[in-house]
Design a protein around this motif. Sequence first.
Motif: not given
Length: 146
Positions: A46-58, A83-84, A127-129, A134-138
């Motif tokens: 599940a964490l790999i799948a969720d990290f994959k989503l994160y990598a698609g956004w950021a 944190a995300v 997922k929406l949150e 994920a789109f927050v600029e450093e």
Amino acid sequence: MRLSPVNEHGQYQDSEAGTIASLSDQLFNEYGLSGYSLTPDDIQTALIADFKLYAGWATTSTQAKGLTTTLDGTQSVELGEWAVIEPLIRAHCEMIQAQRVEATASLGGERFGLSMSEASQKYSDAKLEAEKNAFVEEPFFMTFGN
């Protein structure tokens, strides 16, 4: 885990939260105390799948460092990424658990926790949150003149 100090400009430097495997093990230990039926492999998948989503956004921290990595248990996750992702993986785990509870209820087992529809909605909301976060600029530092 060690926290990195701020840099010479006083800016925050990200620290490693752990690998996907180590973070999965931490979640497994926590959920095991609550009576969840999740295995470390369930959580890692599940964490790999969720990290994959994160990598698609950021851009991940390893990508930002110019590294090519395999998305598996050895993938490093920075604190800012965690944190995300952490609320997302928790909602994902609750959904998996709800599926199992409903399956055992059909065999006469006792229901507890979230229903499948509640957990599924919670995961969709997470997922929406996560996508928004994920789109927050450093933060960055600018100097002018001499």
